[in-house]
Design a protein around this motif. Sequence first.
Motif, PDB file in Angstrom:
ATOM      1  N   GLY A 156      55.568 -47.621  76.460  1.00  0.00           N
ATOM      2  CA  GLY A 156      54.498 -48.611  76.527  1.00  0.00           C
ATOM      3  C   GLY A 156      53.378 -48.268  75.573  1.00  0.00           C
ATOM      4  N   GLY A 157      52.447 -49.172  75.436  1.00  0.00           N
ATOM      5  CA  GLY A 157      51.396 -49.070  74.446  1.00  0.00           C
ATOM      6  C   GLY A 157      50.480 -47.878  74.622  1.00  0.00           C
ATOM      7  N   HIS A 158      50.154 -47.237  73.493  1.00  0.00           N
ATOM      8  CA  HIS A 158      49.251 -46.092  73.501  1.00  0.00           C
ATOM      9  C   HIS A 158      47.799 -46.504  73.702  1.00  0.00           C
ATOM     10  N   ILE A 166      47.620 -52.865  84.513  1.00  0.00           N
ATOM     11  CA  ILE A 166      48.976 -52.415  84.204  1.00  0.00           C
ATOM     12  C   ILE A 166      49.066 -50.895  84.179  1.00  0.00           C
ATOM     13  N   PHE A 167      47.964 -50.205  83.863  1.00  0.00           N
ATOM     14  CA  PHE A 167      47.962 -48.740  83.865  1.00  0.00           C
ATOM     15  C   PHE A 167      48.269 -48.213  85.267  1.00  0.00           C
ATOM     16  N   GLY A 191      47.539 -44.007  76.906  1.00  0.00           N
ATOM     17  CA  GLY A 191      47.946 -45.343  77.318  1.00  0.00           C
ATOM     18  C   GLY A 191      48.960 -45.306  78.443  1.00  0.00           C
ATOM     19  N   LEU A 192      49.967 -46.166  78.350  1.00  0.00           N
ATOM     20  CA  LEU A 192      50.964 -46.259  79.413  1.00  0.00           C
ATOM     21  C   LEU A 192      51.869 -45.036  79.471  1.00  0.00           C
ATOM     22  N   ALA A 296      57.349 -51.144  79.183  1.00  0.00           N
ATOM     23  CA  ALA A 296      56.171 -51.927  79.541  1.00  0.00           C
ATOM     24  C   ALA A 296      55.557 -52.480  78.256  1.00  0.00           C
ATOM     25  N   GLU A 297      54.512 -53.274  78.401  1.00  0.00           N
ATOM     26  CA  GLU A 297      53.943 -53.922  77.225  1.00  0.00           C
ATOM     27  C   GLU A 297      53.518 -52.892  76.177  1.00  0.00           C
TER      28      GLU A 297
END
Length: 386
Positions: A156-158, A166-167, A191-192, A296-297
């Motif tokens: 997922g996005g950093h 979403i975290f 991020g995630l 994830a995104e």
Amino acid sequence: MKLEIDTPAKVKEWLKHPGPAVFQGQDLRADSHDIAARPLVGCVFLGCRLEPALAQAAAAAGCFVIPRRDDLPFDPFTPGLYGPDELFDALLKGGEYKDCLDWKIYDSFIDPATREERPADVDVILLRRLHDASIAEALDDLLTQDRKLKAIAIMGGHDVPRDAPIFATVARLALDLGVAGYTVITGGGPGLMEAGNLGAYCAGFAEPVARLGETLGKLKGAPTYNHPDWLTVAYKARVEMGLPDAPDKSRNIGIPTWFYGHEPPNVFATDIAKYFENSVREEGLLAVALGGIIFAEGNGGTVQEIFQDACQNYYRTYKRVKSPMVLFGVDYWAPADMVRHNPADKRKKVYPLLEKLATEKGFSDYLLITDEAAAILKFIESHPPT
């Protein structure tokens, strides 16, 4: 296969039963005369400390020897993975990040101002490659084949902030995976990726959900990795958590890279396989998670990982195994109204192409797109790698 001698205990055992072996990263000075008196043909000495008598005996026996280099900030022949207290050694003593081992290695590799690789002599480049090979070997030692089959990667996005809904959702999903007996693996960054490592780490505490909630609250004051307190806030929160009640349930892995060293690794991975070469790191990260991968995104890196993983399923690259692929976020990965020319619309219509590849090569049954975290765990449990 030659024996791998990577602990003092294994050195003592080898002295009783000598033979061809690879000595890795060991201080052999106290045992040099005893080792030199044994037959050394076929032995290898990588990054070991040797007395002259053993060095001469090794040369006479035609051994492959690469001496230890004390002028480098990294150990090319590290016998194990890193831990957060090792990479962030200065924080452990109340110091600054720029005094930490992680920063020193990054600064020797990449110019922090330009983010371009520093010029290096060929011997240093070779030793970096050997370091990455040592990390890959240590990762394989930790993740036996049985453990790989229960290893789940979360991508997922950093740049997802710690206070984004979403975290917390990804962290709770990782916690549930850890409680269910899975080993969570991430790219080891912010991020995630941090959300995944944090949730998995909490799985080993007596009241994991409460511990996760407390820690999430402490992290919100420094939401993104470019906040000056991002790392120190997390390190303090981890120390305040104390030790997990069930360390094996807390065990999780981060696989970051100094290529992106401006983003420090997060502190919640108990085992950190950090590489110089991002290409080696990316392939290895996907290869070890045979239990499945959750996307994830994310941005370009996450999209790359989706199709890299799809290729591994498409061609059954590793052990002929088919493993689950989960896209978390229907509107994000299969939006009906994505605006292609609007950079503010971060959604990406990835799922239709992925589904097409899966249909061609017979792994569509191992493909899921969903908005429900509970459905992910159920899907992974009902779709073991085959």
